[in-house]
Each structure stands twice: as structure tokens, then as C-alpha cells.
Design a protein around this motif. Structure first.
Motif, PDB file in Angstrom:
ATOM      1  N   LEU A  15       0.830  -1.211   0.000  1.00  0.00           N
ATOM      2  CA  LEU A  15       0.000   0.000   0.000  1.00  0.00           C
ATOM      3  C   LEU A  15       0.863   1.258   0.000  1.00  0.00           C
ATOM      4  CD1 LEU A  15      -2.908  -0.835   2.481  1.00  0.00           C
ATOM      5  CD2 LEU A  15      -3.119  -0.307   0.049  1.00  0.00           C
ATOM      6  N   ARG A  18       2.012   2.476  -3.220  1.00  0.00           N
ATOM      7  CA  ARG A  18       1.015   3.032  -4.138  1.00  0.00           C
ATOM      8  C   ARG A  18       0.490   4.405  -3.724  1.00  0.00           C
ATOM      9  NH1 ARG A  18      -1.285  -2.277  -3.822  1.00  0.00           N
ATOM     10  NH2 ARG A  18      -3.168  -1.466  -2.822  1.00  0.00           N
ATOM     11  N   ARG A  19       0.398   4.653  -2.400  1.00  0.00           N
ATOM     12  CA  ARG A  19      -0.196   5.919  -1.983  1.00  0.00           C
ATOM     13  C   ARG A  19       0.264   6.317  -0.593  1.00  0.00           C
ATOM     14  NH1 ARG A  19      -4.519   5.367   1.626  1.00  0.00           N
ATOM     15  NH2 ARG A  19      -5.420   3.264   1.831  1.00  0.00           N
ATOM     16  N   SER A 337       8.905   8.348  -3.295  1.00  0.00           N
ATOM     17  CA  SER A 337       9.406   7.152  -3.955  1.00  0.00           C
ATOM     18  C   SER A 337      10.655   6.633  -3.256  1.00  0.00           C
ATOM     19  CB  SER A 337       9.734   7.460  -5.419  1.00  0.00           C
ATOM     20  OG  SER A 337      10.210   6.308  -6.073  1.00  0.00           O
ATOM     21  N   TYR A 344       7.940  -3.018  -5.191  1.00  0.00           N
ATOM     22  CA  TYR A 344       6.549  -3.481  -5.066  1.00  0.00           C
ATOM     23  C   TYR A 344       5.708  -3.034  -6.257  1.00  0.00           C
ATOM     24  CZ  TYR A 344       6.864  -5.719  -0.550  1.00  0.00           C
ATOM     25  OH  TYR A 344       7.166  -6.596   0.447  1.00  0.00           O
ATOM     26  N   LYS A 345       5.984  -1.869  -6.790  1.00  0.00           N
ATOM     27  CA  LYS A 345       5.251  -1.428  -7.967  1.00  0.00           C
ATOM     28  C   LYS A 345       5.532  -2.340  -9.155  1.00  0.00           C
ATOM     29  CE  LYS A 345       4.780   3.504  -6.882  1.00  0.00           C
ATOM     30  NZ  LYS A 345       5.228   4.867  -7.196  1.00  0.00           N
ATOM     31  N   ALA A 348       3.814  -5.679  -8.758  1.00  0.00           N
ATOM     32  CA  ALA A 348       2.367  -5.609  -8.996  1.00  0.00           C
ATOM     33  C   ALA A 348       2.056  -5.603 -10.482  1.00  0.00           C
ATOM     34  CB  ALA A 348       1.801  -4.358  -8.339  1.00  0.00           C
TER      35      ALA A 348
END
Length: 348
Positions: A15, A18-19, A337, A344-345, A348
């Protein structure tokens, strides 16, 4: 030695890639709004206790769990992704002042269960909620003398701190927390005792939880109370491999900016958390602090726009209104970042 595995809070890292995640706000500020009396803190169980118990906020998890539940749910309704347990001072050393050191384990289990139930109530597949087990600094310091006439004097040692933190961690994990948060660190030696106890518990239990470490810069010197700069503080605790390193309390967001910038620079591979006070104390305001939700949220949005933070929330003086405003302000902004986030990005 047991094999240690992550069993909880594993979704946090993905998580955070991502944000920006939202931490809750002040617990003490909110309990004060209930205008609780000595009788509220005592309840029936402690009605004959020989010491005053008013302002022992951690005890409310046992005597007024309805109050703590209401506060947790207020922050979750405002948009918090992570709520802290009501355990800032729920360690044996802090509870000695009230004659309740024996209740430390029970307090931590009860507080963790209250937060767990609230988080589960508000969790959805699209927005999971997490519980952070809060470990405060204790009212004693291993690095600083309590006697101005005796620089070598100490009112606590490392082993006392380790034992108190170990008991607290055991209670928090038993109560169901997802991660641990060593916060408001004004003495790095105290924090190292907490980190030692946490690692010791992980080794004994075979279970490892994500960890956030948050220091407190006490004034414009840019140092924590025991004398370290933000950079030195990071190098002293990075061996614990925290999920996030950050700063909280003492300063409002405006004054905290250069220290968050410094931390982001020296810890490029670690997520950064920031939950400042609502400005400086102001007894004339409703919360006792200067900053309105609009001010705090604007400042933290500026941190996010600058690429400095991954977790934001509030400390003393902040309310669900502050947290709601912060959540809305940072929602359209990208998280800071890190190489961990990039991994992880890509996965995914």
C-alpha cells in the motif's frame, strides 16, 4: 533460535508503494473533550485505589472503553488507514507513578483489542485498516540526569527499560496489533531498549511485525532531547530495519519541515512518516493548539508535493477534523518514492 516470519501487516508495504497512508490524530486531545472526572478514570474496579488516577489516559481502556472506542471510530470515519492503540504510557515504568505497574500487560491487551475491533469494523477490501501498537518513551530517560547537581545520576537503566518494553510488546501482539510504533523518542537510548525488546520478542515468538520508529525534535536546534541530530538519530536506529522512520510531536508542521527534509535525504530507501502537533500550544483555542485542520492539512500537502512523506497524521492538538482534512489534501498526491516502493510497484 526460531525462524521468524511476517504474519501481520504484510499489506502495508504494498500500500505504501502506491499511496500516502493516513495515521490517526491525538488521543489525549480527544479524551479531554469528554471532560472526564476522577470517578471516570477509577471506575468501579479502582474506586478505592490509594493514588489519584485522573489523567492516566491508558487506564481508560479498562475503565471507560466506550470513550476509547468512540475516539478510534472517529478517526477511522475521518479516513485514517492506521490507528494507534491507547498505550502511550501503558508500560510498567510509567504506571508506577499511579501504583498500577502490575496492570501493564492487561492494559496493552485490552487497548489492542479495542483498536482491533474498531479497525475491523471499518475495514473493506478496498480500504483495509491497520492497528499500530504504540510504545511511548516512558517518563524516565537513560541518557540524561534527573539531578542538575549530579550529571551521572540516572533514574532508570537499560535493563529496566528493556523489561518494561518487552512486557508491553507481548501484550500488544497478544491483543492483535498489525505493527509496532516506537514513538515520540526524546532519548535514543530509551528507543534502543525498546528496539532490543521488540527484536527479543520476535525471536522468542517466531513472529515479526512491521515497525515504525518516530523521533521528536524538541526545538529549533534540530536535535532530540538527548542531543542527537536527525541524521545521527537515523544511524542509531536503522539497524532495526524499520518499515518507516519519522518525526512526531513537539513541533508543528511548519517548523518540522527542515528535519523531515533531512530525514528523507539520509534514509532514501525507507518510508518516511510525519505526524506533527497542531502548531504551538494556545490555551485560547478549542484544542489548545494554534493550527486549524485547514492549516495542518495544507502544510502536510506541501510535504507530499515535495516528495517527502509516505505516512502522515497528527499528534497533540489534532482531531478527526484534522485527519479528515489531511486525508483529503494528500489523496491526489504521490507518495515519496523509495527503492522498496519501486520493487513493489514492479511486482504488482
Amino acid at each position: 533460535m526460531k525462524a521468524v516470519t511476517y504474519t501481520r501487516g504484510q499489506a502495508l508495504t504494498a500500500l505504501l508503494a502506491r499511496r500516502i497512508l493516513i495515521l490517526d490524530g491525538a488521543m489525549g486531545t480527544m479524551t479531554q473533550r469528554f471532560r472526564l472526572t476522577e470517578a471516570d478514570f477509577r471506575g468501579e474496579r479502582f474506586k478505592d485505589h490509594p493514588k489519584d488516577l485522573k489523567n492516566n489516559g491508558d487506564l481508560l481502556s479498562l475503565t471507560r472503553p466506550d470513550v476509547i472506542r468512540d475516539i478510534h471510530e472517529g478517526y477511522l470515519a475521518a479516513g485514517a488507514d492506521i490507528i494507534e492503540t491507547n498505550t502511550f504510557g501503558a508500560n510498567a515504568l510509567a504506571q508506577e507513578d499511579y501504583g498500577l505497574a502490575r496492570l501493564s500487560h492487561e492494559m496493552n491487551v485490552a487497548s489492542a483489542r479495542l483498536a482491533r475491533a474498531a479497525a475491523d469494523k471499518f475495514s473493506t477490501p478496498g480500504k483495509p485498516r491497520f492497528v499500530a501498537g504504540a510504545l511511548g518513551p516512558t517518563p524516565r530517560t537513560a541518557s540524561i540526569s534527573p539531578d542538575v547537581n549530579d550529571p551521572g545520576a540516572r533514574n532508570v537503566d537499560f535493563e529496566q527499560l528493556r523489561a518494561a518494553y518487552h512486557e508491553q510488546v507481548a501484550g500488544l501482539v497478544q491483543g492483535g496489533v498489525d505493527l509496532l510504533l516506537v514513538e515520540t523518542i526524546f532519548d535514543t537510548l530509551n528507543a534502543k531498549a525498546a528496539l532490543f525488546a521488540i527484536d527479543e520478542y520476535f525471536e522468542e515468538s517466531g513472529e515479526r511485525l512491521p515497525l515504525i520508529v518516530s523521533g521528536t525534535v524538541t526545538d529549533a536546534s534540530g536535535r532530540i532531547l538527548s542531543g542527537q541530530t536527525v541524521t545521527a538519530f537515523w544511524y542509531s536506529v536503522r539497524h532495526a530495519q524499520p518499515l518507516a522512520i519519522g518525526l512526531n510531536c513537539a513541533l508543528g508542521a511548519a517548523l518540522m519541515r527542515p528535519y523531515i527534509q533531512e530525514l528523507a535525504r539520509v534514509a532514501p530507501d525507507t518510508f518516511i512518516s510525519c505526524y506533527p502537533n497542531a502548531g504551538l500550544p494556545n490555551p485560547m483555542s478549542e484544542t489548545g493548539f494554534d493550527e486549524t485542520p485547514e492549516v495542518t492539512s495544507r502544510l502536510l500537502a506541501e510535504f507530499a508535493a515535495e516528495g517527502l512523506v509516505n505516512i502522515v497524521g497528527g499528534c497533540c492538538g489534532t482531531t478527526p477534523q484534522h485527519i479528515g482534512a489531511i486525508a483529503a489534501a494528500v489523496e491526489p498526491l504521490a507518495a515519496r518514492s523509495t527503492r522498496r516502493a519501486m520493487f513493489y510497484k514492479e511486482a504488482a
